[in-house]
Design an enzyme around this catalytic site. Structure first.
Site, PDB file in Angstrom:
ATOM      1  N   CYS A  88      24.287  -9.389  -1.027  1.00 58.21           N
ATOM      2  CA  CYS A  88      25.174  -8.306  -0.603  1.00 58.21           C
ATOM      3  C   CYS A  88      24.729  -7.713   0.729  1.00 58.21           C
ATOM      4  O   CYS A  88      23.544  -7.675   1.038  1.00 58.21           O
ATOM      5  CB  CYS A  88      25.191  -7.181  -1.653  1.00 58.21           C
ATOM      6  SG  CYS A  88      26.380  -7.461  -2.981  1.00 58.21           S
ATOM      7  N   HIS A  89      25.713  -7.235   1.486  1.00 58.80           N
ATOM      8  CA  HIS A  89      25.444  -6.489   2.709  1.00 58.80           C
ATOM      9  C   HIS A  89      25.272  -5.012   2.367  1.00 58.80           C
ATOM     10  O   HIS A  89      25.823  -4.518   1.389  1.00 58.80           O
ATOM     11  CB  HIS A  89      26.623  -6.604   3.684  1.00 58.80           C
ATOM     12  CG  HIS A  89      26.920  -7.994   4.096  1.00 58.80           C
ATOM     13  ND1 HIS A  89      27.599  -8.870   3.292  1.00 58.80           N
ATOM     14  CD2 HIS A  89      26.637  -8.686   5.227  1.00 58.80           C
ATOM     15  CE1 HIS A  89      27.718 -10.040   3.910  1.00 58.80           C
ATOM     16  NE2 HIS A  89      27.145  -9.953   5.082  1.00 58.80           N
ATOM     17  N   ASP A 102      19.655   3.674 -22.909  1.00 62.48           N
ATOM     18  CA  ASP A 102      18.277   4.187 -22.905  1.00 62.48           C
ATOM     19  C   ASP A 102      18.180   5.574 -23.528  1.00 62.48           C
ATOM     20  O   ASP A 102      17.217   5.883 -24.234  1.00 62.48           O
ATOM     21  CB  ASP A 102      17.763   4.226 -21.457  1.00 62.48           C
ATOM     22  CG  ASP A 102      16.344   4.754 -21.357  1.00 62.48           C
ATOM     23  OD1 ASP A 102      15.458   4.216 -22.054  1.00 62.48           O
ATOM     24  OD2 ASP A 102      16.109   5.708 -20.589  1.00 62.48           O
ATOM     25  N   MET A 113      31.139  -5.231  -5.990  1.00 60.52           N
ATOM     26  CA  MET A 113      29.819  -5.386  -6.601  1.00 60.52           C
ATOM     27  C   MET A 113      29.165  -4.017  -6.814  1.00 60.52           C
ATOM     28  O   MET A 113      28.484  -3.794  -7.807  1.00 60.52           O
ATOM     29  CB  MET A 113      28.910  -6.270  -5.738  1.00 60.52           C
ATOM     30  CG  MET A 113      29.361  -7.723  -5.634  1.00 60.52           C
ATOM     31  SD  MET A 113      29.879  -8.487  -7.206  1.00 60.52           S
ATOM     32  CE  MET A 113      28.443  -8.202  -8.231  1.00 60.52           C
TER      33      MET A 113
END
Lengths: 174, 174, 174, 174, 174, 174
Positions: free
Chosen positions: A91-92, A141, A126
């Site tokens: 990814c950028h 969690d 993304m």
């Protein structure tokens, strides 16, 4: 690439490079975005975390020992969005202009929707996906002490149906 | 947000979303900066670290066992400025174009001024504040062996009066 | 350092090192903790952020547009504690076993106390200090729209009196 | 916490703290693991990414333009495991001693199993989950050009059934 | 791995896994260090940066516009040592107990030696190498304005002969 | 810097600053790039890792126990390029639009070429150098079990001749 103040590649140490075996097949590489116009882009992803009714009730009542589940998950999701350029290897790094997170609870699941906006040269789906999966992991969690069964396992908790649900692009060069 | 190549949100798994309890009150979120113009922005923050005369003298004489106090603190401050987008959960990542750090010493304190400049869509006062507090913490770390009293405490060392002292903005769209 | 499978330093390229100018004065270096016993250590730091009454009221009422101030600041503080080894250049990375954060509000300030515990070979006062300064900066970030005056400045907000207020160590080798 | 070289909390600036409003309800906090014994722990998580047959075929043939999908996803998964302590806000940093990743392909999906081992004071199921979700997101990133339909959406790709499938603990203090 | 409170892997969704194609050849994986004893380990790496006499003179005179070259490079090297677990994909995160950096200058080069010590379950030669290459890159960054020739290139500056020059290990289980 | 909504620096606590000793000599600072035009910039760096024939053969045969050497090194190199702004203390964070990595093998060495492109206000030669040195360090990490001799040392492996081999700049403001 452009001309200009080119530095000729005659630095001496590479005279024998023609003898070398070049190794390129299947090479991972970033997409070149240098010639893409800047656009206003938006991507939305959504996913669910199946939970026991006890966890859903504890989240609704804000009665989870580890603390405020949704506030913590929101921040985890936002940080994950901002860190996508290092988490996803190819990814950028793009300028994130906005992140919205929205939780919904039903009797046996929590859903998280993350909307991301950027003005960069490549999309932000993304980033939205990373926000969703990380946010759901944070919820896991926080409630895992509630989810744990007598054998120490988590038979109910599962992340499901994480997908991109919206994508838009608008040129900034009108 | 813009029209364009919208992906319709009909991905099937959300048919029952209207039954969900939406959970939004008090939700942390980043400010949407997508429609803000880019500006040349500058923010300056300053703060003091109260120190014992022995520490001040050791800094002046460059005689601190852990090494060069101010060189180390400068770099810690600059790195903190650049990392503000991940340290402060709701900050945006903005392009930092310049960082200046300036230390001053008097008999019982060190002061640190950090000036930050950006061309981004939001201000950089948090970056300047992070630079100051981190830089002062680095100084504390370097001299804490000098500051430590017989009980292992640090009765003198304290960070004081950290504030934003200057903020400017100039449009880049003249 | 120990004997054992030493690799002799005769790698050839250093024959002339005696002619070199060694440059060591004032060199920053980490403290060698390799021979220190592991101990149960605890450090507590505390600091204040002076605020306008409007900000204090907004925090009390959970009515800050950017979201839940204290939940966000708590997570910022905890993350800062865990990241101290990279923020403070000469700190070691130590196993953090516990972090507690406690906020208190009075009419014109918020105070934050951060307690950190570790079982490592060195103390955790820098971790506690980083937790306090970062947590206070996060609060500043959340309320800065309320604090801003007509000139765009923040005349009231200031971080004050950040110091280590407790430090203990107990040997684990009884 | 232990006695020892306690620094008394009489640093002066807190005289009025009894008047303060303490704000603790629902406060996020890490679990104190300081008194937990070190154990050999292992956790395994698994999940699936639904894909179009075209993506599965491209992965099998190592014919994805962005490069070697599984090699990239493996590294993304391993890095995510190691970064869990910062991605999940209330996780502790624990020593990861081993990470195994295993991919399996069927006609319309890829599954990823991540096994994590640690000798720390707390479990590693979050590390395994982070490895799975990040690894699947990396695969998504690599094949999204193949998955994209005529409207720019990804109707098939979805992360499904991410769960902890194994958890063990063995005392190291026999 | 150990018995104990095993969670049986019967979570239902994997019934068809025997039909899958497992994809394992050449898979990158970390070395399992769970059964290795803890040792006191030390590794030393060294390398050179060839420089023009003008750069060497500027470093000696502390007359480089960007600031104190060696102080900055030392901190860059120490930080790189501490970050090796994330920079080198398959490295473990190990407790670094000590880092020493030593620069030497001759007429046309600078050499940097980095010694790293750990008490972990695996060696620290990668940490030492990362310290050297990063430290030399920092020096390059500081003096590149001096090194630049009329064409904008750097014909002289080159990193040379970076290697591990010492490695020792001593058991801690006497 | 610009005029505008300046906040006057009269915050009270600095009245005595004229008495202070300012400490500026040799201070590290970033270069101010705020007034530089954006350009399309490209930098290429290259370097070699001397290796034993056994390592070269193992890389060619994809027969290294730790996994696929070049795929892992490519990703390590790309990540190092993207992280240069934090690894090199005085570097700016710039938008990386493209990264290409190319390996070549001869009988006793591997060479790595990294090309980086950006549209930022400053060059990307440090990014290219970081990509090369990190990528070579990753290769070293993958093959070090093969390189190790009977004394536990690595007599052959050495990074050599890392240099910038190309640099171009083209104005984006034609």
């Amino acid at each position: 690439m452009p001309e200009g103040d080119d530095v000729a590649d005659d630095s001496g140490s590479d005279g024998s490079r023609d003898d070398l075996t070049h190794v390129e097949d299947g090479a991972a590489s970033m997409v070149d975005v240098g010639d893409k116009p800047e656009s206003a882009r938006r991507a939305v992803a959504r996913g669910r975390l199946a939970l026991s009714p006890a966890s859903v009730a504890a989240i609704r009542a804000d009665d989870v020992e580890k603390g405020d589940v949704l506030a913590t998950a929101r921040i985890g999701a936002i940080q994950a969005v901002k860190h996508t350029w290092e988490t996803i290897p190819l990814c950028h790094q793009i300028p994130i202009t906005n992140v919205d997170t929205e939780f919904a609870l039903d009797d046996d699941a929590l859903s998280l929707t993350v909307a991301v906006e950027t003005t960069g040269q490549t999309g932000c789906e993304m980033e939205a996906l990373e926000g969703v999966t990380t946010g759901l992991n944070v919820v896991f969690d926080m409630v895992k002490a509630v989810e744990k069964d007598g054998d120490g396992g988590y038979p109910t908790a599962a992340i499901e149906d994480v997908r991109v649900v919206e994508k838009t692009k608008r040129s900034l060069e009108d």
